[in-house]
Design a protein around this motif. Structure first.
Motif, PDB file in Angstrom:
ATOM      1  N   LEU A 236      39.942  83.289  21.565  1.00  0.00           N
ATOM      2  CA  LEU A 236      38.790  83.406  20.667  1.00  0.00           C
ATOM      3  C   LEU A 236      38.250  82.038  20.279  1.00  0.00           C
ATOM      4  CD1 LEU A 236      40.158  86.334  18.594  1.00  0.00           C
ATOM      5  CD2 LEU A 236      37.996  86.356  19.785  1.00  0.00           C
ATOM      6  N   ARG A 237      39.171  81.083  20.132  1.00  0.00           N
ATOM      7  CA  ARG A 237      38.747  79.730  19.784  1.00  0.00           C
ATOM      8  C   ARG A 237      37.889  79.145  20.904  1.00  0.00           C
ATOM      9  NH1 ARG A 237      39.892  74.786  20.126  1.00  0.00           N
ATOM     10  NH2 ARG A 237      41.403  75.158  21.764  1.00  0.00           N
ATOM     11  N   GLU A 238      38.371  79.317  22.140  1.00  0.00           N
ATOM     12  CA  GLU A 238      37.627  78.836  23.310  1.00  0.00           C
ATOM     13  C   GLU A 238      36.257  79.489  23.405  1.00  0.00           C
ATOM     14  OE1 GLU A 238      39.860  79.542  26.858  1.00  0.00           O
ATOM     15  OE2 GLU A 238      41.393  78.102  26.228  1.00  0.00           O
ATOM     16  N   SER A 239      36.232  80.809  23.214  1.00  0.00           N
ATOM     17  CA  SER A 239      34.966  81.531  23.337  1.00  0.00           C
ATOM     18  C   SER A 239      33.981  81.101  22.267  1.00  0.00           C
ATOM     19  CB  SER A 239      35.180  83.035  23.214  1.00  0.00           C
ATOM     20  OG  SER A 239      36.388  83.400  23.753  1.00  0.00           O
ATOM     21  N   ARG A 240      34.496  80.903  21.067  1.00  0.00           N
ATOM     22  CA  ARG A 240      33.623  80.499  19.975  1.00  0.00           C
ATOM     23  C   ARG A 240      33.065  79.099  20.230  1.00  0.00           C
ATOM     24  NH1 ARG A 240      36.628  82.766  15.891  1.00  0.00           N
ATOM     25  NH2 ARG A 240      35.450  84.679  15.904  1.00  0.00           N
ATOM     26  N   GLN A 241      33.913  78.260  20.832  1.00  0.00           N
ATOM     27  CA  GLN A 241      33.463  76.906  21.193  1.00  0.00           C
ATOM     28  C   GLN A 241      32.350  76.995  22.227  1.00  0.00           C
ATOM     29  OE1 GLN A 241      34.572  74.103  19.631  1.00  0.00           O
ATOM     30  NE2 GLN A 241      32.829  73.246  20.726  1.00  0.00           N
ATOM     31  N   GLN A 242      32.515  77.908  23.178  1.00  0.00           N
ATOM     32  CA  GLN A 242      31.491  78.080  24.210  1.00  0.00           C
ATOM     33  C   GLN A 242      30.170  78.555  23.602  1.00  0.00           C
ATOM     34  OE1 GLN A 242      32.080  81.242  26.992  1.00  0.00           O
ATOM     35  NE2 GLN A 242      31.265  80.043  28.684  1.00  0.00           N
ATOM     36  N   ALA A 243      30.258  79.497  22.686  1.00  0.00           N
ATOM     37  CA  ALA A 243      29.050  79.985  22.010  1.00  0.00           C
ATOM     38  C   ALA A 243      28.369  78.860  21.253  1.00  0.00           C
ATOM     39  CB  ALA A 243      29.407  81.129  21.069  1.00  0.00           C
ATOM     40  N   THR A 244      29.184  78.048  20.578  1.00  0.00           N
ATOM     41  CA  THR A 244      28.635  76.913  19.834  1.00  0.00           C
ATOM     42  C   THR A 244      27.957  75.924  20.780  1.00  0.00           C
ATOM     43  OG1 THR A 244      30.529  77.182  18.377  1.00  0.00           O
ATOM     44  CG2 THR A 244      29.176  75.250  18.022  1.00  0.00           C
ATOM     45  N   ASP A 245      28.590  75.666  21.925  1.00  0.00           N
ATOM     46  CA  ASP A 245      28.002  74.751  22.903  1.00  0.00           C
ATOM     47  C   ASP A 245      26.653  75.260  23.395  1.00  0.00           C
ATOM     48  OD1 ASP A 245      30.109  73.071  22.672  1.00  0.00           O
ATOM     49  OD2 ASP A 245      31.164  73.788  24.468  1.00  0.00           O
ATOM     50  N   ARG A 246      26.572  76.565  23.588  1.00  0.00           N
ATOM     51  CA  ARG A 246      25.299  77.148  24.038  1.00  0.00           C
ATOM     52  C   ARG A 246      24.213  76.982  22.983  1.00  0.00           C
ATOM     53  NH1 ARG A 246      27.444  82.616  27.042  1.00  0.00           N
ATOM     54  NH2 ARG A 246      28.259  81.497  28.845  1.00  0.00           N
ATOM     55  N   MET A 247      24.624  77.166  21.734  1.00  0.00           N
ATOM     56  CA  MET A 247      23.668  76.987  20.633  1.00  0.00           C
ATOM     57  C   MET A 247      23.198  75.539  20.578  1.00  0.00           C
ATOM     58  SD  MET A 247      24.293  77.634  16.599  1.00  0.00           S
ATOM     59  CE  MET A 247      25.251  76.150  16.437  1.00  0.00           C
ATOM     60  N   ILE A 248      24.132  74.611  20.758  1.00  0.00           N
ATOM     61  CA  ILE A 248      23.792  73.189  20.707  1.00  0.00           C
ATOM     62  C   ILE A 248      22.817  72.826  21.832  1.00  0.00           C
ATOM     63  CG2 ILE A 248      24.740  70.861  21.042  1.00  0.00           C
ATOM     64  CD1 ILE A 248      27.244  71.824  19.547  1.00  0.00           C
ATOM     65  N   SER A 249      23.064  73.364  23.030  1.00  0.00           N
ATOM     66  CA  SER A 249      22.181  73.012  24.148  1.00  0.00           C
ATOM     67  C   SER A 249      20.769  73.547  23.911  1.00  0.00           C
ATOM     68  CB  SER A 249      22.759  73.514  25.471  1.00  0.00           C
ATOM     69  OG  SER A 249      22.631  74.904  25.561  1.00  0.00           O
ATOM     70  N   LYS A 250      20.662  74.718  23.243  1.00  0.00           N
ATOM     71  CA  LYS A 250      19.336  75.250  22.912  1.00  0.00           C
ATOM     72  C   LYS A 250      18.637  74.366  21.892  1.00  0.00           C
ATOM     73  CE  LYS A 250      20.036  80.012  24.025  1.00  0.00           C
ATOM     74  NZ  LYS A 250      20.708  81.203  23.512  1.00  0.00           N
ATOM     75  N   ALA A 251      19.409  73.885  20.932  1.00  0.00           N
ATOM     76  CA  ALA A 251      18.848  73.007  19.903  1.00  0.00           C
ATOM     77  C   ALA A 251      18.384  71.693  20.519  1.00  0.00           C
ATOM     78  CB  ALA A 251      19.878  72.752  18.816  1.00  0.00           C
TER      79      ALA A 251
END
Lengths: 104, 155
Positions: A54-69
């Motif tokens: 879950l930690r890894e997945s949440r990190q991935q979601a955060t990374d996706r959000m960052i790339s959109k920003a």
């Protein structure tokens, strides 16, 4: 990229708003992990494999959000929220969203 | 036929006893480690308020920190919870499970912000995971996630 779950970045004034940015990922557990978790369910305690997953997945979601920003030209994301929902048996969606802004 | 049922009963009883012994041991050990680490992080407050800082305070660093933990029930507690489901009332065994998960999540969040002075706007979320294909199985494990903004001040 500055991340925060406050309304603005402390000590810095917000210059521009870009609106909402979000990142999500849907993960299913793989069968080996599920089996081990089943065993752990008898004795109790922490399911380290799940915590890690879950930690890894949440990190991935955060990374996706960052790339959109970054695409929008923002340098910070404020007011970040996490949310989890189970979409199917054995699969979970991890969703993270926030507001992309530009700070000084 | 009768014999087979008896064996099944023995297996269930064995799991319940095994779950009781290991579950109690693991929980005691976990609580001991939680209390130890909570004392260690006493100087790093995690608050749900957003603006407690002075206007004059100079902020050195802003960090988004998260911590999570997945804790599972043992067989005995699940059996107990099944009984309670029938009679109703407060389920202590589930309470301690949630308590452990949340406190562990907060501690892990704090561990990521050792240099910080304060963690603002802490949110704690809980979700049930590990609902397996077997439908009769109730909540086996829960995930707690804590997140907040760690602030480091200039000294």
């Amino acid at each position: 990229m500055i991340l925060t779950n406050l309304e603005n970045v402390p000590g810095k004034a917000t210059v521009e708003h870009f609106g909402i940015v979000a990142g999500s990922t849907v993960r299913a557990k793989h069968i080996g992990r599920d089996f081990m978790a089943g065993l752990k369910n008898i004795v109790g305690g922490e399911l380290c494999a799940y915590t890690e997953l879950l930690r890894e997945s949440r990190q991935q979601a955060t990374d996706r959000m960052i790339s959109k920003a970054e695409q929008l030209g923002a340098n910070a994301v404020v007011n970040i929220r996490f949310s989890t929902s189970s979409v199917a048996q054995g699969a979970a969606e991890l969703y993270v969203y926030g507001t992309a802004v530009k700070v000084e | 036929m009768f014999n087979l049922e008896l064996i099944q009963l023995y297996i269930v009883l064995f799991f319940i006893i095994l779950g009781f012994i290991t579950g109690t041991l693991i929980e005691k050990r976990h609580y001991r480690s939680i209390k130890e680490r909570e004392l260690k992080f006493l100087k790093l407050p995690a608050v749900t308020i957003k603006n407690v800082l002075d206007k004059e305070a100079i902020i050195n660093d802003v960090n988004f920190v998260t911590g999570s933990a997945v804790i599972s029930l043992d067989y005995f507690k699940r059996f107990l919870a099944g009984l309670y489901n029938f009679f109703g009332g407060e389920i202590k065994s589930y309470e301690s499970l949630l308590d452990r998960a949340r406190r562990e999540a907060i501690l892990r969040m704090k561990e990521k912000a050792v240099d910080a002075d304060i963690i603002l706007n802490v949110r704690i979320e809980t979700s049930a995971i590990g609902k397996s294909a077997e439908k009769r199985k109730t909540i086996g494990s829960i995930e707690a996630i804590a997140y907040g903004t760690a602030i480091t001040l200039k000294k």
